[in-house]
Design an enzyme around this catalytic site. Sequence first.
Site, PDB file in Angstrom:
ATOM      1  N   GLU A   1       0.830  -1.219   0.000  1.00  0.00           N
ATOM      2  CA  GLU A   1       0.000   0.000   0.000  1.00  0.00           C
ATOM      3  C   GLU A   1       0.859   1.261   0.000  1.00  0.00           C
ATOM      4  O   GLU A   1       0.423   2.310  -0.444  1.00  0.00           O
ATOM      5  CB  GLU A   1      -0.926   0.025   1.224  1.00  0.00           C
ATOM      6  CG  GLU A   1      -2.192  -0.780   1.024  1.00  0.00           C
ATOM      7  CD  GLU A   1      -3.237  -0.551   2.108  1.00  0.00           C
ATOM      8  OE1 GLU A   1      -2.967   0.163   3.083  1.00  0.00           O
ATOM      9  OE2 GLU A   1      -4.328  -1.127   1.971  1.00  0.00           O
TER      10      GLU A   1
ATOM     11  N   HIS B   1       8.192 -26.710  -1.791  1.00  0.00           N
ATOM     12  CA  HIS B   1       7.528 -27.839  -2.441  1.00  0.00           C
ATOM     13  C   HIS B   1       6.377 -27.390  -3.333  1.00  0.00           C
ATOM     14  O   HIS B   1       5.620 -28.213  -3.842  1.00  0.00           O
ATOM     15  CB  HIS B   1       7.047 -28.832  -1.369  1.00  0.00           C
ATOM     16  CG  HIS B   1       8.193 -29.458  -0.628  1.00  0.00           C
ATOM     17  ND1 HIS B   1       8.648 -30.736  -0.890  1.00  0.00           N
ATOM     18  CD2 HIS B   1       9.006 -28.958   0.333  1.00  0.00           C
ATOM     19  CE1 HIS B   1       9.688 -30.994  -0.105  1.00  0.00           C
ATOM     20  NE2 HIS B   1       9.923 -29.930   0.644  1.00  0.00           N
TER      21      HIS B   1
ATOM     22  N   LYS C   1     -14.094  -0.236  -3.989  1.00  0.00           N
ATOM     23  CA  LYS C   1     -15.163   0.148  -3.066  1.00  0.00           C
ATOM     24  C   LYS C   1     -16.261   0.907  -3.812  1.00  0.00           C
ATOM     25  O   LYS C   1     -17.451   0.660  -3.616  1.00  0.00           O
ATOM     26  CB  LYS C   1     -14.609   1.047  -1.951  1.00  0.00           C
ATOM     27  CG  LYS C   1     -13.707   0.335  -0.972  1.00  0.00           C
ATOM     28  CD  LYS C   1     -13.359   1.267   0.176  1.00  0.00           C
ATOM     29  CE  LYS C   1     -12.241   0.703   1.014  1.00  0.00           C
ATOM     30  NZ  LYS C   1     -11.680   1.675   1.943  1.00  0.00           N
TER      31      LYS C   1
HETATM   32  O1  PA5 Z   1      -3.588   1.046   5.631  1.00  0.00           O
HETATM   33  C1  PA5 Z   1      -4.764   1.408   5.651  1.00  0.00           C
HETATM   34  O2  PA5 Z   1      -5.070   2.542   6.043  1.00  0.00           O
HETATM   35  C2  PA5 Z   1      -5.914   0.485   5.266  1.00  0.00           C
HETATM   36  O3  PA5 Z   1      -5.524  -0.712   4.717  1.00  0.00           O
HETATM   37  C3  PA5 Z   1      -6.771   0.213   6.491  1.00  0.00           C
HETATM   38  O4  PA5 Z   1      -5.965  -0.379   7.468  1.00  0.00           O
HETATM   39  C4  PA5 Z   1      -7.948  -0.699   6.224  1.00  0.00           C
HETATM   40  O5  PA5 Z   1      -8.624  -0.310   5.077  1.00  0.00           O
HETATM   41  C5  PA5 Z   1      -8.915  -0.650   7.413  1.00  0.00           C
HETATM   42  O6  PA5 Z   1      -9.419   0.653   7.599  1.00  0.00           O
HETATM   43  P1  PA5 Z   1     -10.229   1.062   8.879  1.00  0.00           P
HETATM   44  O7  PA5 Z   1      -9.368   0.870  10.065  1.00  0.00           O
HETATM   45  O8  PA5 Z   1     -10.588   2.507   8.661  1.00  0.00           O
HETATM   46  O9  PA5 Z   1     -11.465   0.180   8.948  1.00  0.00           O
END
Ligand code: PA5
Length: 429
Positions: free
Chosen positions: A285, A306, A420
């Site tokens: 990310e 494996h 989303k």
């Molecule tokens: O790194 C990030 O910000 C995202 O991957 C969030 O961790 C994930 O989408 C969960 O979001 P939230 O804590 O708002 O539910």
Amino acid sequence: MRDVFLNTAGIEDFIMEDELLALQPAIDSAHNLLTEKRGPGSEYLGWLDLPTTAMTQVPEIMQAAERIKATSDALVVIGIGGSYLGSRAAIEALGHSFHNLKGNATKVLFAGHNLSSSYHADLLDVLQDMDFSVNIISKSGTTTEPAIAFRIIKDLLESKYGREEAKKRIYATTDAQRGALRTLTEQEGYTAFAIPGDIGGRYSVLTPVGLLPMAAVGIDIEALLKGAMQAREDFPDPNLSLNSCYQYAAIRNLLYRKGKAVELLVSYEPGLQYFCEWWKQLFGESEGKEGKGIFPAAAIFSTDLHSLGQYIQEGTKLLFETVIKVSKPRRELLIPHNAKDFDQLNYLADKGMDFVNDCAYKGTLQAHTQGTIPNLVIQLPDLSAQSLGYLLYFMEKACAISAYMLGVNPFNQPGVEAYKKNMYTLLKD
Ligand code: PA5
């Protein structure tokens, strides 16, 4: 921590020392962006000092954890992405391999990290017969997966214990001010923990997001934070020859420039599988944007030798490996002698199983480097809370530096919105 170090012997055939040293100016500018807080996303740098600031929250977290342990057979952790991967990584790495089947310790069950009806219906079956509490974790408070799971599990809690007792069994970890979960938490009076506004999801493992579930299953969170504090102190100097965290960032950047677009994070300890998942989110990310970034993949050896071993050895030469090598296993186990030697393994009798694991590691390292796969090794002394805390911080800092070297904002994730948007349109059709 002198015992955690980066072994670069396995990249010497692929990278010249002067190529690495030539990256010093790029490292310097990434370091300056980070430490002077003037790079893109600099409003999300709360994690830099977190190991120290989080220490003050330990008593409050421990108090909640003790209450969970006293009232519950299981804690259901509801969250997705950065809201569950850090705690899961620590619980799997530091706990008993079969912790949910072992003794009277509080079990931990995860929910809201997928949209599978089968998974959640099966979870409800299991929870029917257990006393349980819930830790709902969502920074935004509006993420679909955990929100749906919370609805479902809250209903079960209320039908099992009644509304008032259910409220006492809900622990909410969310933004200090904003979001639907914060509003509900205030209305219902849940025990609440705040996620600081300057810390994004994938950098939140050392906040209550990670620490409360860890403490509830008995992990020494103080030791974990001490390890992270040590890592924070160990890498202040941007000089590449003195800073192994920055060396890691620089080497992966150089390998990427040489066409190695996939990094395979490898461990010989299955307990590190979820650490690898956490790391995948952190780097994936943070770096994967604007058409750039190393694809973060992971494998557990020898298990995956494996399945993936053939490809790694002889397939397209697009990857490099980073091995997390644990020097001392959490437990030792001797290989028994057999009178008939039916499998002809008596030459290993009375040797530790970890000796075999170590030989598999050495043999693989040799085969892969000779097969033209660059290998970096991060040596961890053991799988203790302190070592893991150190490694978590090491990776967070290396990731921020890597992303700045690549020229991207390490702290946003605009691409996550695409699925989303489509899903919401379909849901409302
Ligand atoms: O790194 C990030 O910000 C995202 O991957 C969030 O961790 C994930 O989408 C969960 O979001 P939230 O804590 O708002 O539910």
